[in-house]
Design a protein around this motif. Structure first.
Motif, PDB file in Angstrom:
ATOM      1  N   SER A 259      11.502  -8.525   9.861  1.00 45.60           N
ATOM      2  CA  SER A 259      10.872  -7.113  10.868  1.00 45.60           C
ATOM      3  C   SER A 259       9.410  -6.753  10.193  1.00 45.60           C
ATOM      4  O   SER A 259       9.124  -7.585   9.218  1.00 45.60           O
ATOM      5  N   VAL A 260       9.061  -6.664  10.570  1.00 44.71           N
ATOM      6  CA  VAL A 260       7.249  -6.089  10.414  1.00 44.71           C
ATOM      7  C   VAL A 260       7.337  -4.384  10.621  1.00 44.71           C
ATOM      8  O   VAL A 260       7.570  -4.079  11.404  1.00 44.71           O
ATOM      9  N   GLU A 261       6.406  -4.870   9.405  1.00 39.48           N
ATOM     10  CA  GLU A 261       5.758  -3.622   8.835  1.00 39.48           C
ATOM     11  C   GLU A 261       4.115  -3.372   9.061  1.00 39.48           C
ATOM     12  O   GLU A 261       3.805  -3.789   7.838  1.00 39.48           O
ATOM     13  N   ARG A 262       3.510  -2.576   9.343  1.00 36.97           N
ATOM     14  CA  ARG A 262       2.476  -1.590   9.147  1.00 36.97           C
ATOM     15  C   ARG A 262       2.056  -0.785   8.799  1.00 36.97           C
ATOM     16  O   ARG A 262       2.325   0.264   9.514  1.00 36.97           O
ATOM     17  N   LYS A 263       1.881  -0.346   7.509  1.00 39.81           N
ATOM     18  CA  LYS A 263       1.686   1.210   6.840  1.00 39.81           C
ATOM     19  C   LYS A 263      -0.086   1.088   6.091  1.00 39.81           C
ATOM     20  O   LYS A 263      -0.441   0.331   5.621  1.00 39.81           O
ATOM     21  N   ASP A 264      -0.926   1.618   6.889  1.00 39.74           N
ATOM     22  CA  ASP A 264      -2.827   2.243   5.874  1.00 39.74           C
ATOM     23  C   ASP A 264      -2.649   0.690   6.088  1.00 39.74           C
ATOM     24  O   ASP A 264      -3.394   0.343   4.684  1.00 39.74           O
ATOM     25  N   GLY A 265      -3.046  -0.099   6.936  1.00 40.11           N
ATOM     26  CA  GLY A 265      -3.795  -1.421   6.716  1.00 40.11           C
ATOM     27  C   GLY A 265      -3.145  -2.127   5.841  1.00 40.11           C
ATOM     28  O   GLY A 265      -3.023  -3.544   6.006  1.00 40.11           O
ATOM     29  N   ARG A 266      -1.728  -2.503   5.199  1.00 42.77           N
ATOM     30  CA  ARG A 266      -1.463  -2.943   4.407  1.00 42.77           C
ATOM     31  C   ARG A 266       0.163  -3.722   5.597  1.00 42.77           C
ATOM     32  O   ARG A 266       1.109  -3.036   6.223  1.00 42.77           O
ATOM     33  N   ILE A 267       0.151  -4.581   5.314  1.00 41.76           N
ATOM     34  CA  ILE A 267       1.520  -5.489   5.848  1.00 41.76           C
ATOM     35  C   ILE A 267       2.684  -5.613   5.271  1.00 41.76           C
ATOM     36  O   ILE A 267       2.812  -5.535   4.136  1.00 41.76           O
ATOM     37  N   THR A 268       4.245  -5.176   5.663  1.00 41.89           N
ATOM     38  CA  THR A 268       5.139  -6.031   5.404  1.00 41.89           C
ATOM     39  C   THR A 268       6.282  -6.441   6.463  1.00 41.89           C
ATOM     40  O   THR A 268       6.823  -5.881   6.767  1.00 41.89           O
ATOM     41  N   LEU A 269       6.898  -8.032   5.537  1.00 40.26           N
ATOM     42  CA  LEU A 269       7.161  -8.490   6.156  1.00 40.26           C
ATOM     43  C   LEU A 269       8.525  -8.905   5.612  1.00 40.26           C
ATOM     44  O   LEU A 269       8.105  -9.660   4.543  1.00 40.26           O
ATOM     45  N   SER A 270       9.266  -9.279   6.230  1.00 38.51           N
ATOM     46  CA  SER A 270      11.191  -9.511   5.640  1.00 38.51           C
ATOM     47  C   SER A 270      11.467 -10.641   6.347  1.00 38.51           C
ATOM     48  O   SER A 270      11.717 -10.791   7.778  1.00 38.51           O
ATOM     49  N   GLY A 271      12.174 -11.592   5.262  1.00 31.69           N
ATOM     50  CA  GLY A 271      12.896 -13.016   5.792  1.00 31.69           C
ATOM     51  C   GLY A 271      12.718 -13.777   4.920  1.00 31.69           C
ATOM     52  O   GLY A 271      14.185 -13.598   4.311  1.00 31.69           O
ATOM     53  N   THR A 272      12.372 -15.488   5.105  1.00 33.19           N
ATOM     54  CA  THR A 272      13.449 -16.025   4.317  1.00 33.19           C
ATOM     55  C   THR A 272      12.504 -16.672   3.412  1.00 33.19           C
ATOM     56  O   THR A 272      11.030 -16.490   3.432  1.00 33.19           O
TER      57      THR A 272
END
Length: 313
Positions: A259-272
């Motif tokens: 998954s990829v999430e962008r919020k207030d310029g911050r990027i959060t990625l989930s994976g391995t």
């Protein structure tokens, strides 16, 4: 903390066997084909959302409820047909337990010890559980943590081979909860097999050798805590604020991305781990600085939500 004994998968004996267990109430199927085994000397956890069927399953193991169908054995005995014999080898701390308010700790221990032909000596048990100073205290005068310790003592006073603990630390403060976890580890170190029903993920992750996740009356997964976490859609989470914007196509092309999430310029990625390595390479290639970089492994909470997402959403 005592070292966890090495697992002996090939030689270990199954002290609890549950096969195709089914139980309905008023036409509603509470347990629908649950199967698992518990090996001698392990702490086996049962997790599930409220109403998933975990307590019904365990009460059938204890012989408190009669299954509609399926097979259950506790040390080779049928909990219903051989209930008296099972009661001699299985101790239980139930989810909702109360004692007569005026009963003292000593009286409760002596009473429960009298139920067994060869009980444990309750005196060192009381000492070990921190109850020795409270022997003359009535049940109504005990704190929540002291009551839980008394319930553990009553479950163990019969010197059982197997003990069932249902929502053991509900209502305890963090310190009392951790003290209780150490007690359970000591119990297992003393040779007792533990079947633990809990909704505290941290508790299950710390204590359990294996866990059955029950959802909608079925076993959704059965594995070690680490194995369940590895099943999580995003076993590793990386988050950062890039010094310059990153292209969506570059992020979407990352390997093993969940998954990829962008919020207030911050990027959060989930994976391995592969995802993390690829992100670092991507940042270096584009000469992008990752501010406030965080890399976190998934927890049992994450795995639980993935496994039960349809009913917990």
């Amino acid at each position: 903390m005592p070292a966890r004994p090495a697992r002996r998968h090939s030689a270990a004996m199954s002290v609890i066997e549950v096969s195709e267990l089914r139980k309905s109430y008023g036409g509603r199927r509470a347990v629908d084909g649950v199967s698992f085994t518990v090996e001698e000397g392990e702490i086996f956890g049962v997790l599930g959302p409220n109403g998933a069927g975990k307590t019904t399953t365990v009460e059938c193991v204890e012989g408190l409820r009669v299954p509609d169908s399926g097979r259950i054995r506790v040390t080779g005995l049928d909990p219903v047909a051989d209930h008296a014999r099972v009661a001699q080898v299985l101790g239980a701390q139930l989810q909702r337990t109360e004692l007569q308010p005026k009963l003292t700790v000593r009286e409760a221990l002596e009473l429960y010890a009298s139920f067994y032909p060869r009980p444990a000596d309750w005196r060192p048990l009381a000492e070990r559980l921190g109850l020795a100073p409270k022997l003359t205290t009535r049940f109504a005068g005990l704190s929540g943590g002291q009551k839980q310790r008394l319930f553990i003592a009553l479950a163990l006073v019969g010197a059982p081979r197997v003990v069932v603990l249902d929502e053991l630390t509900t209502g305890l403060d963090p310190r009392a909860r951790r003290d209780t976890w150490e007690l359970i580890e000591d119990v297992r170190a003393g040779g007792v097999t533990v079947l633990l029903v809990t909704h505290f993920m941290e508790e299950a992750q710390r204590l359990c050798d294996r866990i059955a996740v029950i959802d909608q009356g079925r076993v959704a997964a059965l594995d070690t805590p680490a194995g369940l976490i590895r099943r999580s859609a995003g076993a590793t989470v990386i988050s950062f604020t890039p010094s310059v914007p990153l292209d969506d196509e570059d992020l979407s092309a990352l390997p093993a991305l969940a998954s990829v999430e962008r919020k207030d310029g911050r990027i959060t990625l989930s994976g391995t781990d592969d995802t993390v390595n690829a992100v670092i390479t991507l940042l270096a290639r584009h000469r992008v600085t990752a501010h406030q970089l965080r890399v976190l492994d998934a927890t049992l909470d994450d795995a639980f939500l993935d496994l039960t997402k349809e009913t917990t959403a």
